[in-house]
Design a protein around this motif. Sequence first.
Motif, PDB file in Angstrom:
ATOM      1  N   LEU A   1       0.830  -1.209   0.000  1.00  0.00           N
ATOM      2  CA  LEU A   1       0.000   0.000   0.000  1.00  0.00           C
ATOM      3  C   LEU A   1       0.860   1.253   0.000  1.00  0.00           C
ATOM      4  N   ALA A   2       1.986   1.207   0.729  1.00  0.00           N
ATOM      5  CA  ALA A   2       2.892   2.349   0.773  1.00  0.00           C
ATOM      6  C   ALA A   2       3.480   2.633  -0.606  1.00  0.00           C
ATOM      7  N   ALA A   3       3.856   1.552  -1.308  1.00  0.00           N
ATOM      8  CA  ALA A   3       4.436   1.721  -2.647  1.00  0.00           C
ATOM      9  C   ALA A   3       3.419   2.292  -3.628  1.00  0.00           C
ATOM     10  N   ALA A   4       2.129   1.981  -3.403  1.00  0.00           N
ATOM     11  CA  ALA A   4       1.080   2.474  -4.295  1.00  0.00           C
ATOM     12  C   ALA A   4       0.713   3.918  -4.005  1.00  0.00           C
ATOM     13  N   GLN A   5       1.151   4.451  -2.850  1.00  0.00           N
ATOM     14  CA  GLN A   5       0.829   5.827  -2.451  1.00  0.00           C
ATOM     15  C   GLN A   5       2.132   6.581  -2.203  1.00  0.00           C
ATOM     16  N   ALA A   6       2.475   7.426  -3.108  1.00  0.00           N
ATOM     17  CA  ALA A   6       3.756   8.131  -3.022  1.00  0.00           C
ATOM     18  C   ALA A   6       3.869   8.964  -1.756  1.00  0.00           C
ATOM     19  N   SER A   7       2.744   9.308  -1.133  1.00  0.00           N
ATOM     20  CA  SER A   7       2.787  10.149   0.059  1.00  0.00           C
ATOM     21  C   SER A   7       3.173   9.369   1.307  1.00  0.00           C
ATOM     22  N   TRP A   8       3.214   8.029   1.185  1.00  0.00           N
ATOM     23  CA  TRP A   8       3.575   7.214   2.342  1.00  0.00           C
ATOM     24  C   TRP A   8       5.066   6.914   2.315  1.00  0.00           C
ATOM     25  N   THR A   9       5.653   6.746   3.468  1.00  0.00           N
ATOM     26  CA  THR A   9       7.081   6.433   3.584  1.00  0.00           C
ATOM     27  C   THR A   9       7.265   4.926   3.724  1.00  0.00           C
ATOM     28  N   MET A  10       8.162   4.390   2.921  1.00  0.00           N
ATOM     29  CA  MET A  10       8.435   2.954   2.981  1.00  0.00           C
ATOM     30  C   MET A  10       9.102   2.590   4.295  1.00  0.00           C
ATOM     31  N   GLY A  11       8.738   1.407   4.835  1.00  0.00           N
ATOM     32  CA  GLY A  11       9.411   0.898   6.019  1.00  0.00           C
ATOM     33  C   GLY A  11      10.597   0.029   5.625  1.00  0.00           C
ATOM     34  N   TRP A  12      11.431  -0.293   6.589  1.00  0.00           N
ATOM     35  CA  TRP A  12      12.602  -1.128   6.320  1.00  0.00           C
ATOM     36  C   TRP A  12      12.602  -2.315   7.280  1.00  0.00           C
ATOM     37  N   PRO A  13      13.109  -3.445   6.861  1.00  0.00           N
ATOM     38  CA  PRO A  13      13.035  -4.629   7.716  1.00  0.00           C
ATOM     39  C   PRO A  13      14.019  -4.574   8.875  1.00  0.00           C
ATOM     40  N   ASP A  14      13.631  -5.202   9.978  1.00  0.00           N
ATOM     41  CA  ASP A  14      14.563  -5.421  11.070  1.00  0.00           C
ATOM     42  C   ASP A  14      15.506  -6.539  10.655  1.00  0.00           C
ATOM     43  N   PRO A  15      16.642  -6.718  11.361  1.00  0.00           N
ATOM     44  CA  PRO A  15      17.482  -7.895  11.090  1.00  0.00           C
ATOM     45  C   PRO A  15      16.656  -9.160  11.332  1.00  0.00           C
ATOM     46  N   PRO A  16      16.926 -10.236  10.608  1.00  0.00           N
ATOM     47  CA  PRO A  16      16.157 -11.475  10.789  1.00  0.00           C
ATOM     48  C   PRO A  16      16.144 -11.900  12.258  1.00  0.00           C
ATOM     49  N   ARG A  17      14.970 -12.311  12.710  1.00  0.00           N
ATOM     50  CA  ARG A  17      14.821 -12.701  14.114  1.00  0.00           C
ATOM     51  C   ARG A  17      14.146 -14.066  14.194  1.00  0.00           C
ATOM     52  N   GLY A  18      14.896 -15.059  14.676  1.00  0.00           N
ATOM     53  CA  GLY A  18      14.333 -16.391  14.855  1.00  0.00           C
ATOM     54  C   GLY A  18      14.047 -17.095  13.546  1.00  0.00           C
TER      55      GLY A  18
ATOM     56  N   ALA B   1      -8.049 -25.812  -3.167  1.00  0.00           N
ATOM     57  CA  ALA B   1      -8.522 -26.543  -1.982  1.00  0.00           C
ATOM     58  C   ALA B   1      -7.811 -26.132  -0.697  1.00  0.00           C
ATOM     59  N   MET B   2      -7.058 -25.019  -0.692  1.00  0.00           N
ATOM     60  CA  MET B   2      -6.373 -24.614   0.531  1.00  0.00           C
ATOM     61  C   MET B   2      -7.360 -24.044   1.544  1.00  0.00           C
ATOM     62  N   LEU B   3      -7.341 -24.600   2.756  1.00  0.00           N
ATOM     63  CA  LEU B   3      -8.229 -24.153   3.823  1.00  0.00           C
ATOM     64  C   LEU B   3      -7.618 -23.029   4.632  1.00  0.00           C
ATOM     65  N   ALA B   4      -6.320 -23.147   4.937  1.00  0.00           N
ATOM     66  CA  ALA B   4      -5.676 -22.165   5.805  1.00  0.00           C
ATOM     67  C   ALA B   4      -4.169 -22.329   5.721  1.00  0.00           C
ATOM     68  N   LYS B   5      -3.477 -21.308   6.188  1.00  0.00           N
ATOM     69  CA  LYS B   5      -2.030 -21.375   6.402  1.00  0.00           C
ATOM     70  C   LYS B   5      -1.810 -21.266   7.907  1.00  0.00           C
ATOM     71  N   VAL B   6      -1.026 -22.185   8.451  1.00  0.00           N
ATOM     72  CA  VAL B   6      -0.720 -22.161   9.876  1.00  0.00           C
ATOM     73  C   VAL B   6       0.785 -21.919   9.996  1.00  0.00           C
ATOM     74  N   ILE B   7       1.157 -20.890  10.764  1.00  0.00           N
ATOM     75  CA  ILE B   7       2.552 -20.453  10.823  1.00  0.00           C
ATOM     76  C   ILE B   7       3.025 -20.421  12.270  1.00  0.00           C
ATOM     77  N   ALA B   8       4.236 -20.932  12.503  1.00  0.00           N
ATOM     78  CA  ALA B   8       4.851 -20.876  13.830  1.00  0.00           C
ATOM     79  C   ALA B   8       6.126 -20.061  13.758  1.00  0.00           C
ATOM     80  N   HIS B   9       6.362 -19.213  14.767  1.00  0.00           N
ATOM     81  CA  HIS B   9       7.574 -18.409  14.865  1.00  0.00           C
ATOM     82  C   HIS B   9       8.232 -18.697  16.208  1.00  0.00           C
ATOM     83  N   ALA B  10       9.508 -19.027  16.201  1.00  0.00           N
ATOM     84  CA  ALA B  10      10.213 -19.390  17.428  1.00  0.00           C
ATOM     85  C   ALA B  10      11.683 -18.992  17.290  1.00  0.00           C
ATOM     86  N   PRO B  11      12.436 -19.027  18.396  1.00  0.00           N
ATOM     87  CA  PRO B  11      13.852 -18.636  18.322  1.00  0.00           C
ATOM     88  C   PRO B  11      14.679 -19.522  17.400  1.00  0.00           C
TER      89      PRO B  11
END
Length: 623
Positions: free
Chosen positions: A298-315, A367-377
């Motif tokens: 959405l930010a890229a589609a709206q020039a008035s918005w400022t792009m964010g930057w990623p944090d270093p990879p975590r976990g 036929a995809m019902l859902a995506k289940v995602i886990a995040h851990a260290p």
Amino acid sequence: MINRLLVANRAEIASRVFRTCRELGIETVAIHSDADAHLPYVREADHAVHLPGNAPSETYLRIDLVLDAARRSGADAIHPGYGFLSENAAFARAVIDAGLTWVGPSPESIEAMGSKIEAKRIMKAAGVPILEAPDEPTEADLPLLVKASAGGGGRGMRVVRSLSELQTEIEKAQAEAASAFGDGTVFVEPYVERGRHVEVQVVGSNVFGDRDCSLQRRHQKVVEEAPAPGLSDEVRAALHDAARKAAEAIDYRGAGTVEFLYDPATERFWFLEMNTRLQVEHPVTELVQGVDLVELQLAAAQASWTMGWPDPPRGHAIEVRLYAEDPANDYQPQSGTLTTFEIPVENGIRVDAGFETGSTVSTHYDAMLAKVIAHAPTREAAARKLASVLSRAKIHGLVTNRDLLVQVLRDPAFLRGEVSTDFLGRDAEGAPQRTLDITTPAVAAAIALAEQAKAARTVQRGIPVAWRNVVSQPQRTVFEEATVEWHGAYSVDGHTVVAAGPDSVTLETDGVRTTYTVAVHGLAVDVDSARGHVRLTRVPRFVDPAEQVASGSLLAPMPGTVVSVAVEAGQTVSAGQPVVVLEAMKMQHTVKAPTDGVVTQIDVKAGAQVAAGEVLAVVEEEG
């Protein structure tokens, strides 16, 4: 500024985009077919527009209808989601020409990467390594992979291991690609047997980490993770640099993914394709990099918005795609009603679902019902957490790939990071399985059914539920999978009934107490416990002869359209020979002869619509 956004898609991805819009204060518009009218995403939107019909070609793929829905709902922007029109340059141009904000890359970028043949030419010129097949392949060049130029999601892809099969597989891929994408153009490239599917997330030409998507069935991703495990710093840096070059070569804007095939044996990699849209597996990157990729779109589609930057990879993050399909039966898609659909959402767990309890899974879409995602260290912790959540989910009404996913996540080879695109096709070491004796859940189910009958009685309420006027004979409950017998007040050999109710039974077996929850829907009985899920089918005492089918009948495994009939009545066939080809859920499925014999009956013809369980043909065994 975007004030009201229409998502030109359905189910899970529409819900996902709506979630970010709510956080940003943007109103939302859903579009839906007849079959999707009662799905959660329609209810979650601020506004909804009905597209009459069910087939994608008459609903979600109709550019004119989508633009009309935007006009009628007052939307000032369109997000394409993924699939359908998301990588259609003509659609992007039509949105822009209509004076709406297009949330995606430029039509020129989409066009450049829309043809995999043209994309390879551009990448080669940009210095990105590509795979090339010889013009005149020989046996030494095998195996080969036939791919749809305009395709994705595994459709229009065929592995060829014999030159004699090449032309036949090309024709099949062309037919599948034409049906799925409206373009039957295909090409051939070398097939790397145990390569890894590694991709790099970009926003513009900025790199936002990498993912591994190697675990696939039918060339469609099943398990994805970030960061990609087991890459050296040198290989990872080279992949990121190649992705950056790819994005710069087409002046890319917004979120996109550059996909590579990586060979661990040689540490070489080659460009596969660039997806000029949001990927299904984007949540693993969001969790590891600490970004919201939809917000960045959405930010890229709206020039008035400022792009964010990623944090270093975590976990580490791992995502699985939960499909309504039967892995034991060539991954055949399933359709019907989800009588129960409950996935625990705990700390470190994210569920992006398109369905809920009571939702109907139709034959018209994926036929995809859902995506289940886990995040851990760590990767191992994420896999353990995800396997635990999946094993405790309650999913009733349809066969799914849940058990397969749990097995993969607990497989020693997977936990060591030994993943490749053929992982599900070869013999894995096997995950440590919890002992699941079907007899004990059947006992719990039989007792719960008896308790339900007791509660439903209007007479003789005071008589014990297991009372019989012929005391020498046991009480008997018959399932297709097991038969349960008991005497007196629930006296079952080897089991002590600690507590019993219509929907919950606690049994003590070998000194160990386990509580089983029981759900009954018609003849189907679902039993859940800490030991896992068992689905039982009650055998009715009386069967209508009209419901019986002749021996040797080939039944439609799912509702669909007959693409072709490969035999004639009276023809002799051998076991495994194709008889009928069906198309359902964007894929073609071949119904084969179960044994050597003679085709004594053909009940369908090309173009016919068939229901699940309908007789297609009869093959009588020789002799």
